[in-house]
Design an enzyme around this catalytic site. Structure first.
Site, PDB file in Angstrom:
ATOM      1  N   GLY A 278       0.816  -1.214   0.000  1.00  0.00           N
ATOM      2  CA  GLY A 278       0.000   0.000   0.000  1.00  0.00           C
ATOM      3  C   GLY A 278       0.848   1.261   0.000  1.00  0.00           C
ATOM      4  O   GLY A 278       0.515   2.249  -0.660  1.00  0.00           O
ATOM      5  N   THR A 279       1.951   1.229   0.714  1.00  0.00           N
ATOM      6  CA  THR A 279       2.826   2.407   0.774  1.00  0.00           C
ATOM      7  C   THR A 279       3.340   2.756  -0.618  1.00  0.00           C
ATOM      8  O   THR A 279       3.367   3.928  -1.014  1.00  0.00           O
ATOM      9  CB  THR A 279       4.005   2.128   1.732  1.00  0.00           C
ATOM     10  OG1 THR A 279       3.458   1.815   3.024  1.00  0.00           O
ATOM     11  CG2 THR A 279       4.935   3.319   1.838  1.00  0.00           C
TER      12      THR A 279
ATOM     13  N   ASN B 188      -7.622   3.798   9.181  1.00  0.00           N
ATOM     14  CA  ASN B 188      -7.031   2.596   9.777  1.00  0.00           C
ATOM     15  C   ASN B 188      -7.069   2.587  11.293  1.00  0.00           C
ATOM     16  O   ASN B 188      -6.861   1.551  11.914  1.00  0.00           O
ATOM     17  CB  ASN B 188      -5.578   2.440   9.307  1.00  0.00           C
ATOM     18  CG  ASN B 188      -4.775   3.707   9.449  1.00  0.00           C
ATOM     19  OD1 ASN B 188      -5.125   4.737   8.869  1.00  0.00           O
ATOM     20  ND2 ASN B 188      -3.707   3.652  10.206  1.00  0.00           N
TER      21      ASN B 188
ATOM     22  N   GLN C 240      -7.649  -0.018   3.816  1.00  0.00           N
ATOM     23  CA  GLN C 240      -8.501  -0.629   4.856  1.00  0.00           C
ATOM     24  C   GLN C 240      -9.931  -0.840   4.374  1.00  0.00           C
ATOM     25  O   GLN C 240     -10.745  -1.409   5.106  1.00  0.00           O
ATOM     26  CB  GLN C 240      -8.509   0.242   6.124  1.00  0.00           C
ATOM     27  CG  GLN C 240      -7.158   0.360   6.811  1.00  0.00           C
ATOM     28  CD  GLN C 240      -6.707  -0.944   7.481  1.00  0.00           C
ATOM     29  OE1 GLN C 240      -7.464  -1.912   7.605  1.00  0.00           O
ATOM     30  NE2 GLN C 240      -5.460  -0.967   7.926  1.00  0.00           N
TER      31      GLN C 240
ATOM     32  N   SER D 276      -3.830  -3.118  -0.573  1.00  0.00           N
ATOM     33  CA  SER D 276      -2.671  -3.872  -0.086  1.00  0.00           C
ATOM     34  C   SER D 276      -3.106  -5.288   0.278  1.00  0.00           C
ATOM     35  O   SER D 276      -4.157  -5.479   0.909  1.00  0.00           O
ATOM     36  CB  SER D 276      -2.112  -3.162   1.148  1.00  0.00           C
ATOM     37  OG  SER D 276      -1.055  -3.911   1.703  1.00  0.00           O
ATOM     38  N   GLY D 277      -2.277  -6.278  -0.089  1.00  0.00           N
ATOM     39  CA  GLY D 277      -2.668  -7.673   0.100  1.00  0.00           C
ATOM     40  C   GLY D 277      -2.691  -8.151   1.542  1.00  0.00           C
ATOM     41  O   GLY D 277      -3.565  -8.929   1.930  1.00  0.00           O
ATOM     42  N   HIS D 278      -1.735  -7.668   2.346  1.00  0.00           N
ATOM     43  CA  HIS D 278      -1.608  -8.297   3.666  1.00  0.00           C
ATOM     44  C   HIS D 278      -2.710  -7.905   4.647  1.00  0.00           C
ATOM     45  O   HIS D 278      -2.793  -8.451   5.740  1.00  0.00           O
ATOM     46  CB  HIS D 278      -0.204  -8.057   4.268  1.00  0.00           C
ATOM     47  CG  HIS D 278       0.054  -6.668   4.758  1.00  0.00           C
ATOM     48  ND1 HIS D 278       0.052  -6.344   6.094  1.00  0.00           N
ATOM     49  CD2 HIS D 278       0.343  -5.529   4.101  1.00  0.00           C
ATOM     50  CE1 HIS D 278       0.346  -5.056   6.232  1.00  0.00           C
ATOM     51  NE2 HIS D 278       0.527  -4.544   5.032  1.00  0.00           N
TER      52      HIS D 278
ATOM     53  N   THR E 210      10.277  -7.970 -12.407  1.00  0.00           N
ATOM     54  CA  THR E 210       9.648  -9.276 -12.615  1.00  0.00           C
ATOM     55  C   THR E 210       8.479  -9.435 -11.649  1.00  0.00           C
ATOM     56  O   THR E 210       8.621  -9.180 -10.450  1.00  0.00           O
ATOM     57  CB  THR E 210      10.682 -10.398 -12.411  1.00  0.00           C
ATOM     58  OG1 THR E 210      11.740 -10.172 -13.338  1.00  0.00           O
ATOM     59  CG2 THR E 210      10.064 -11.769 -12.657  1.00  0.00           C
TER      60      THR E 210
ATOM     61  N   CYS F  99      -0.166   5.149  18.976  1.00  0.00           N
ATOM     62  CA  CYS F  99       0.810   5.767  19.871  1.00  0.00           C
ATOM     63  C   CYS F  99       2.200   5.491  19.316  1.00  0.00           C
ATOM     64  O   CYS F  99       2.904   4.620  19.786  1.00  0.00           O
ATOM     65  CB  CYS F  99       0.654   5.201  21.270  1.00  0.00           C
ATOM     66  SG  CYS F  99       1.018   6.403  22.532  1.00  0.00           S
TER      67      CYS F  99
HETATM   68  N1  PLP Z   1      -2.812   3.032   4.143  1.00  0.00           N
HETATM   69  C1  PLP Z   1      -3.499   2.574   5.189  1.00  0.00           C
HETATM   70  C2  PLP Z   1      -4.826   3.172   5.486  1.00  0.00           C
HETATM   71  C3  PLP Z   1      -2.985   1.556   5.987  1.00  0.00           C
HETATM   72  O1  PLP Z   1      -3.695   1.108   7.032  1.00  0.00           O
HETATM   73  C4  PLP Z   1      -1.722   1.013   5.667  1.00  0.00           C
HETATM   74  C5  PLP Z   1      -1.111  -0.028   6.524  1.00  0.00           C
HETATM   75  O2  PLP Z   1      -1.344  -0.071   7.704  1.00  0.00           O
HETATM   76  C6  PLP Z   1      -1.045   1.514   4.550  1.00  0.00           C
HETATM   77  C7  PLP Z   1      -1.618   2.523   3.804  1.00  0.00           C
HETATM   78  C8  PLP Z   1       0.276   0.957   4.138  1.00  0.00           C
HETATM   79  O3  PLP Z   1       0.109  -0.310   3.559  1.00  0.00           O
HETATM   80  P1  PLP Z   1       1.334  -1.336   3.474  1.00  0.00           P
HETATM   81  O4  PLP Z   1       1.579  -1.842   4.863  1.00  0.00           O
HETATM   82  O5  PLP Z   1       0.872  -2.410   2.552  1.00  0.00           O
HETATM   83  O6  PLP Z   1       2.489  -0.569   2.940  1.00  0.00           O
END
Ligand code: PLP
Length: 375
Positions: A70-71, A150, A180, A200-202, A238, A322
């Site tokens: 996601g980042t 989140n 989220q 994001s997959g995880h 890849t 926190c």
């Molecule tokens: N954006 C939100 C709202 C998130 O909750 C998170 C991860 O906690 C991210 C972005 C970042 O995702 P990733 O951990 O896959 O980089």
């Protein structure tokens, strides 16, 4: 196994996803760019997996690009969008409650001469479309507004905001961080009207190391990575076929409304138990999304509570709540009193979470509180 109630941080990979990843790593391991059958099979599988993830997201396969997280997607969307709008101006609008994956690249752009307006939220954690309307300018190039927060589980009014932005000027790009929201709340990028959307997959029972970026058909953006030309030249490298197979399997295994209803029911039961059993506990956010809520035990620091719960085998988060001893920017933006702010816990669920786990959390928190009071 601990009682895991921190599913907004990450999720346990589901068996179907792990199985799919193992098969790709050990059997169908070809490079999709290779011309021989092992590679061509991998390429076919990759496109079938893309179609499965695109279907879960509600977009065309051609609009979905795989990233690593996601980042990466948030950073890409922001940088590519401002480059796209460089002739229009240097003004960006976001919210005060975004994830660091959005806030940090925007800070960087400020250093490069961009102006960033951060919309405030109310006590309920929501930003107002009127504030967004007032912030729009002739030189605005991008609005980035998350779909689900989140830390609070609050859903932002992305659809209404996007419509308003496009009425003001179709040239302003709209990005939403839906990390989220993906699978947790029903939406499609087209219904929201956004140009760019990040997942994001995880967070959805796939492994870490895989993300997805929706780019609206017809929108031409700068590549994130240049190289071998994968992902239609926009994101070379890849393809991580095992992680992609796992994400597709997690999407296929997701049960839609049934999973959402289960998480919502467990969350409501947990909140009920917590308020009944833990004197002084405040609900900070019930969360619109089914999997996240936040509570506080004013006067009991989050970090202490998280550690004491961990000692009893229960995982929840002060998490982003926190960071390095500093209170969360999200709860601070909601204007919580300091004592409440310092005692916030985020509790987050998966479809596998049970009411018994919520009950165990309530029981443990009540005992920790009583022990700290010397009762
Ligand atoms: N954006 C939100 C709202 C998130 O909750 C998170 C991860 O906690 C991210 C972005 C970042 O995702 P990733 O951990 O896959 O980089």
């Amino acid at each position: 196994m601990p009682i895991y109630l921190d599913n907004a941080a990450t999720t346990q990979v589901c068996p179907a996803a792990a199985k799919a990843a193992l098969a790709v790593m050990t059997e169908d391991f070809g490079n999709p760019s290779a011309r021989y059958p092992l590679g061509q099979d991998a390429a076919r599988r990759l496109e079938a997996d893309r179609a499965a993830v695109a279907e879960a997201l509600g977009c065309r396969p051609s609009e979905l690009y795989f990233t690593s997280c996601g980042t990466e997607g948030d950073n890409w969307a922001i940088r590519a969008a401002v480059r796209h709008g460089r002739r229009r101006g240097k003004h960006i609008i976001t919210t005060a409650v975004e994830h660091a994956a959005v806030l940090e690249p925007l800070k960087d752009l400020e250093q490069q001469g961009y102006t960033v307006t951060r919309l405030k939220c109310g006590r309920d954690g929501r930003v107002s479309p009127e504030d967004l309307r007032a912030a729009l300018r002739e030189d605005t190039v991008l609005v980035s507004m998350m779909l689900v927060n989140n830390e609070t589980g609050v859903i932002q009014p992305v659809e209404a905001c996007c419509r308003m932005v496009k009425e003001y000027s179709p040239d302003i790009l709209f990005h939403t961080d839906a990390v989220q929201g993906f699978l947790k709340v029903p939406f499609t990028p087209a219904e929201l009207g956004v140009d760019l959307l990040t997942v994001s997959g995880h967070k959805v029972r796939a492994p870490k190391g895989i993300g997805g970026q929706y780019i609206r058909e017809g929108l031409k953006l700068e590549p994130l990575l240049r190289g071998g030309g994968q992902e239609k030249t926009l994101r070379s490298g890849t393809e991580p076929t095992a992680q992609i197979a796992a994400l597709a399997a997690a999407c296929r295994a997701w049960k839609g409304e049934a999973d959402r209803a289960r998480m919502r029911a467990v969350k409501e039961a947990t909140l009920e138990r917590l308020t009944a059993q833990v004197p002084g506990l405040e609900i900070v956010s019930r969360g619109d999304a089914p999997h996240i809520c936040a509570v506080s035990l004013p006067g009991y620091p989050s970090e202490m509570l998280v550690r004491a719960l961990a000692d009893q085998g229960i995982c929840v988060s002060s998490g982003s709540a926190c960071h390095k001893g500093k209170p969360s920017h999200v709860f601070a933006a909601m204007g919580l009193p300091k004592r409440t702010l310092m005692g916030v816990l985020r509790i987050s669920f998966s479809p596998e979470s049970t009411e018994a786990e919520g009950g165990a959390l309530a029981q443990a928190l009540a005992e920790i509180r009583a022990a700290r009071m010397g009762l």
